[in-house]
Design a protein around this motif. Structure first.
Motif, PDB file in Angstrom:
ATOM      1  N   LYS A  84       0.813  -1.217   0.000  1.00  0.00           N
ATOM      2  CA  LYS A  84       0.000   0.000   0.000  1.00  0.00           C
ATOM      3  C   LYS A  84       0.845   1.265   0.000  1.00  0.00           C
ATOM      4  O   LYS A  84       0.523   2.234  -0.685  1.00  0.00           O
ATOM      5  CB  LYS A  84      -0.946   0.005   1.195  1.00  0.00           C
ATOM      6  N   ASP A  85       1.952   1.252   0.717  1.00  0.00           N
ATOM      7  CA  ASP A  85       2.787   2.447   0.788  1.00  0.00           C
ATOM      8  C   ASP A  85       3.545   2.707  -0.517  1.00  0.00           C
ATOM      9  O   ASP A  85       3.908   3.834  -0.812  1.00  0.00           O
ATOM     10  CB  ASP A  85       3.754   2.380   1.970  1.00  0.00           C
ATOM     11  N   GLU A  86       3.761   1.666  -1.316  1.00  0.00           N
ATOM     12  CA  GLU A  86       4.467   1.825  -2.592  1.00  0.00           C
ATOM     13  C   GLU A  86       3.511   2.024  -3.770  1.00  0.00           C
ATOM     14  O   GLU A  86       3.874   2.633  -4.764  1.00  0.00           O
ATOM     15  CB  GLU A  86       5.336   0.595  -2.879  1.00  0.00           C
ATOM     16  N   SER A  87       2.319   1.448  -3.678  1.00  0.00           N
ATOM     17  CA  SER A  87       1.353   1.489  -4.772  1.00  0.00           C
ATOM     18  C   SER A  87      -0.036   1.790  -4.240  1.00  0.00           C
ATOM     19  O   SER A  87      -0.853   0.887  -4.094  1.00  0.00           O
ATOM     20  CB  SER A  87       1.320   0.146  -5.507  1.00  0.00           C
ATOM     21  N   PRO A  88      -0.309   3.036  -3.968  1.00  0.00           N
ATOM     22  CA  PRO A  88      -1.649   3.360  -3.478  1.00  0.00           C
ATOM     23  C   PRO A  88      -2.687   3.088  -4.563  1.00  0.00           C
ATOM     24  O   PRO A  88      -2.358   2.953  -5.737  1.00  0.00           O
ATOM     25  CB  PRO A  88      -1.559   4.856  -3.142  1.00  0.00           C
ATOM     26  N   MET A  89      -3.944   3.003  -4.150  1.00  0.00           N
ATOM     27  CA  MET A  89      -5.018   2.763  -5.107  1.00  0.00           C
ATOM     28  C   MET A  89      -4.997   3.860  -6.162  1.00  0.00           C
ATOM     29  O   MET A  89      -4.901   5.033  -5.842  1.00  0.00           O
ATOM     30  CB  MET A  89      -6.365   2.750  -4.366  1.00  0.00           C
ATOM     31  N   SER A  90      -5.024   3.458  -7.413  1.00  0.00           N
ATOM     32  CA  SER A  90      -4.946   4.402  -8.523  1.00  0.00           C
ATOM     33  C   SER A  90      -5.899   3.943  -9.618  1.00  0.00           C
ATOM     34  O   SER A  90      -6.358   2.798  -9.604  1.00  0.00           O
ATOM     35  CB  SER A  90      -3.518   4.446  -9.066  1.00  0.00           C
ATOM     36  N   PRO A  91      -6.196   4.813 -10.585  1.00  0.00           N
ATOM     37  CA  PRO A  91      -7.045   4.384 -11.708  1.00  0.00           C
ATOM     38  C   PRO A  91      -6.463   3.171 -12.451  1.00  0.00           C
ATOM     39  O   PRO A  91      -7.208   2.312 -12.911  1.00  0.00           O
ATOM     40  CB  PRO A  91      -7.094   5.613 -12.610  1.00  0.00           C
ATOM     41  N   LEU A  92      -5.145   3.088 -12.541  1.00  0.00           N
ATOM     42  CA  LEU A  92      -4.525   1.955 -13.237  1.00  0.00           C
ATOM     43  C   LEU A  92      -4.730   0.658 -12.463  1.00  0.00           C
ATOM     44  O   LEU A  92      -5.069  -0.380 -13.048  1.00  0.00           O
ATOM     45  CB  LEU A  92      -3.034   2.222 -13.454  1.00  0.00           C
ATOM     46  N   LEU A  93      -4.552   0.713 -11.167  1.00  0.00           N
ATOM     47  CA  LEU A  93      -4.765  -0.470 -10.344  1.00  0.00           C
ATOM     48  C   LEU A  93      -6.239  -0.877 -10.375  1.00  0.00           C
ATOM     49  O   LEU A  93      -6.581  -2.060 -10.454  1.00  0.00           O
ATOM     50  CB  LEU A  93      -4.301  -0.185  -8.910  1.00  0.00           C
ATOM     51  N   GLN A  94      -7.125   0.112 -10.349  1.00  0.00           N
ATOM     52  CA  GLN A  94      -8.567  -0.137 -10.470  1.00  0.00           C
ATOM     53  C   GLN A  94      -8.871  -0.824 -11.805  1.00  0.00           C
ATOM     54  O   GLN A  94      -9.672  -1.753 -11.869  1.00  0.00           O
ATOM     55  CB  GLN A  94      -9.338   1.187 -10.362  1.00  0.00           C
ATOM     56  N   ALA A  95      -8.219  -0.386 -12.876  1.00  0.00           N
ATOM     57  CA  ALA A  95      -8.420  -0.982 -14.200  1.00  0.00           C
ATOM     58  C   ALA A  95      -7.955  -2.440 -14.216  1.00  0.00           C
ATOM     59  O   ALA A  95      -8.597  -3.289 -14.854  1.00  0.00           O
ATOM     60  CB  ALA A  95      -7.685  -0.174 -15.267  1.00  0.00           C
ATOM     61  N   CYS A  96      -6.874  -2.745 -13.516  1.00  0.00           N
ATOM     62  CA  CYS A  96      -6.395  -4.135 -13.439  1.00  0.00           C
ATOM     63  C   CYS A  96      -7.444  -5.016 -12.771  1.00  0.00           C
ATOM     64  O   CYS A  96      -7.776  -6.097 -13.276  1.00  0.00           O
ATOM     65  CB  CYS A  96      -5.089  -4.212 -12.648  1.00  0.00           C
ATOM     66  N   LEU A  97      -7.970  -4.550 -11.643  1.00  0.00           N
ATOM     67  CA  LEU A  97      -8.980  -5.331 -10.917  1.00  0.00           C
ATOM     68  C   LEU A  97     -10.268  -5.458 -11.729  1.00  0.00           C
ATOM     69  O   LEU A  97     -10.876  -6.534 -11.776  1.00  0.00           O
ATOM     70  CB  LEU A  97      -9.263  -4.683  -9.563  1.00  0.00           C
ATOM     71  N   SER A  98     -10.669  -4.383 -12.383  1.00  0.00           N
ATOM     72  CA  SER A  98     -11.880  -4.416 -13.207  1.00  0.00           C
ATOM     73  C   SER A  98     -11.731  -5.374 -14.382  1.00  0.00           C
ATOM     74  O   SER A  98     -12.672  -6.090 -14.736  1.00  0.00           O
ATOM     75  CB  SER A  98     -12.222  -3.019 -13.728  1.00  0.00           C
ATOM     76  N   THR A  99     -10.555  -5.401 -14.990  1.00  0.00           N
ATOM     77  CA  THR A  99     -10.295  -6.304 -16.115  1.00  0.00           C
ATOM     78  C   THR A  99     -10.378  -7.756 -15.656  1.00  0.00           C
ATOM     79  O   THR A  99     -11.017  -8.591 -16.309  1.00  0.00           O
ATOM     80  CB  THR A  99      -8.926  -6.011 -16.748  1.00  0.00           C
ATOM     81  N   LEU A 100      -9.757  -8.062 -14.532  1.00  0.00           N
ATOM     82  CA  LEU A 100      -9.813  -9.427 -14.007  1.00  0.00           C
ATOM     83  C   LEU A 100     -11.253  -9.818 -13.654  1.00  0.00           C
ATOM     84  O   LEU A 100     -11.687 -10.940 -13.949  1.00  0.00           O
ATOM     85  CB  LEU A 100      -8.906  -9.569 -12.788  1.00  0.00           C
ATOM     86  N   ALA A 101     -11.996  -8.903 -13.051  1.00  0.00           N
ATOM     87  CA  ALA A 101     -13.399  -9.187 -12.714  1.00  0.00           C
ATOM     88  C   ALA A 101     -14.220  -9.412 -13.978  1.00  0.00           C
ATOM     89  O   ALA A 101     -15.075 -10.306 -14.033  1.00  0.00           O
ATOM     90  CB  ALA A 101     -13.982  -8.034 -11.888  1.00  0.00           C
ATOM     91  N   PHE A 102     -13.962  -8.617 -15.014  1.00  0.00           N
ATOM     92  CA  PHE A 102     -14.659  -8.807 -16.285  1.00  0.00           C
ATOM     93  C   PHE A 102     -14.347 -10.181 -16.864  1.00  0.00           C
ATOM     94  O   PHE A 102     -15.241 -10.894 -17.320  1.00  0.00           O
ATOM     95  CB  PHE A 102     -14.274  -7.703 -17.278  1.00  0.00           C
ATOM     96  N   PHE A 103     -13.070 -10.565 -16.851  1.00  0.00           N
ATOM     97  CA  PHE A 103     -12.696 -11.900 -17.330  1.00  0.00           C
ATOM     98  C   PHE A 103     -13.467 -12.969 -16.560  1.00  0.00           C
ATOM     99  O   PHE A 103     -13.994 -13.906 -17.145  1.00  0.00           O
ATOM    100  CB  PHE A 103     -11.198 -12.162 -17.136  1.00  0.00           C
ATOM    101  N   PHE A 104     -13.506 -12.832 -15.232  1.00  0.00           N
ATOM    102  CA  PHE A 104     -14.143 -13.842 -14.394  1.00  0.00           C
ATOM    103  C   PHE A 104     -15.608 -14.021 -14.761  1.00  0.00           C
ATOM    104  O   PHE A 104     -16.092 -15.147 -14.840  1.00  0.00           O
ATOM    105  CB  PHE A 104     -14.004 -13.474 -12.910  1.00  0.00           C
ATOM    106  N   THR A 105     -16.307 -12.926 -14.980  1.00  0.00           N
ATOM    107  CA  THR A 105     -17.742 -13.032 -15.270  1.00  0.00           C
ATOM    108  C   THR A 105     -18.026 -13.347 -16.735  1.00  0.00           C
ATOM    109  O   THR A 105     -19.158 -13.661 -17.082  1.00  0.00           O
ATOM    110  CB  THR A 105     -18.486 -11.740 -14.866  1.00  0.00           C
TER     111      THR A 105
END
Length: 173
Positions: A84-105
């Motif tokens: 968390k201290d090196e990579s705070p939540m960002s639009p890019l990290l959000q996009a990674c999670l959203s992409t994986l969730a899209f793949f899953f569904t």
């Protein structure tokens, strides 16, 4: 479809048991959706978030399902390493999670790639779990809003997959 045969000895009889191995299908997207996901994974971010985003972009451009499994697994490993201290939540990290969730569904229930995606989503650090759950919820909600009757069985499979040994999916479903 690959058939796997095994031998069993039951009460002095030899039985041949045929099992059908699940087929691995690559994630195949419409050009518009692929461009949308690729663009979302191309925004600026810190160096640690850029790595899993690049790996996911590579998985989007690959048509080889085995390579996609390897890339998704690598993205999961990279997400797991984030602090968390090196990579705070960002639009890019959000996009990674959203992409994986899209793949899953999007993937069929028996596709081994879906298991790799579930593992990648579940391997993220605890500080990302709330965001991961939000992405999964959003993706499932999007599936629920589809009115296609053909889509009903896929939706049922997606919800069932959430409950099939996928801890974060169990929370969402």
């Amino acid at each position: 479809m690959t058939h796997i045969c095994s031998w069993r000895f039951v009460s002095g009889l030899v039985m041949v048991v045929k099992k059908t191995a699940p087929e691995v299908e690559a994630v195949a997207l419409h050009d518009v959706k692929q461009k949308s996901l690729t663009d979302s994974l191309s925004v600026d971010g810190d160096s640690r978030s850029t790595e899993p985003a690049q790996v996911l972009r590579n998985s989007l451009s690959s048509s080889d399902p085995v390579e996609q499994i390897q890339l998704i697994s690598k993205a999961g490993f990279l997400l797991e390493q984030l602090r968390k201290d090196e990579s705070p939540m960002s639009p890019l990290l959000q996009a990674c999670l959203s992409t994986l969730a899209f793949f899953f569904t999007t993937l069929p229930a028996k596709n081994p790639l879906k298991r790799a995606v579930a593992s990648a989503l579940g391997s993220g650090p605890s500080w990302l779990q709330e965001q991961t759950l939000g992405c999964l919820s959003e993706s499932l909600s999007s599936c629920l809003s589809s009115t296609s009757m053909d889509h009903c069985s896929h939706l049922t499979d997606s919800i069932t997959s959430c409950l099939d040994g996928f801890r974060l999916g169990e929370v969402v479903a």
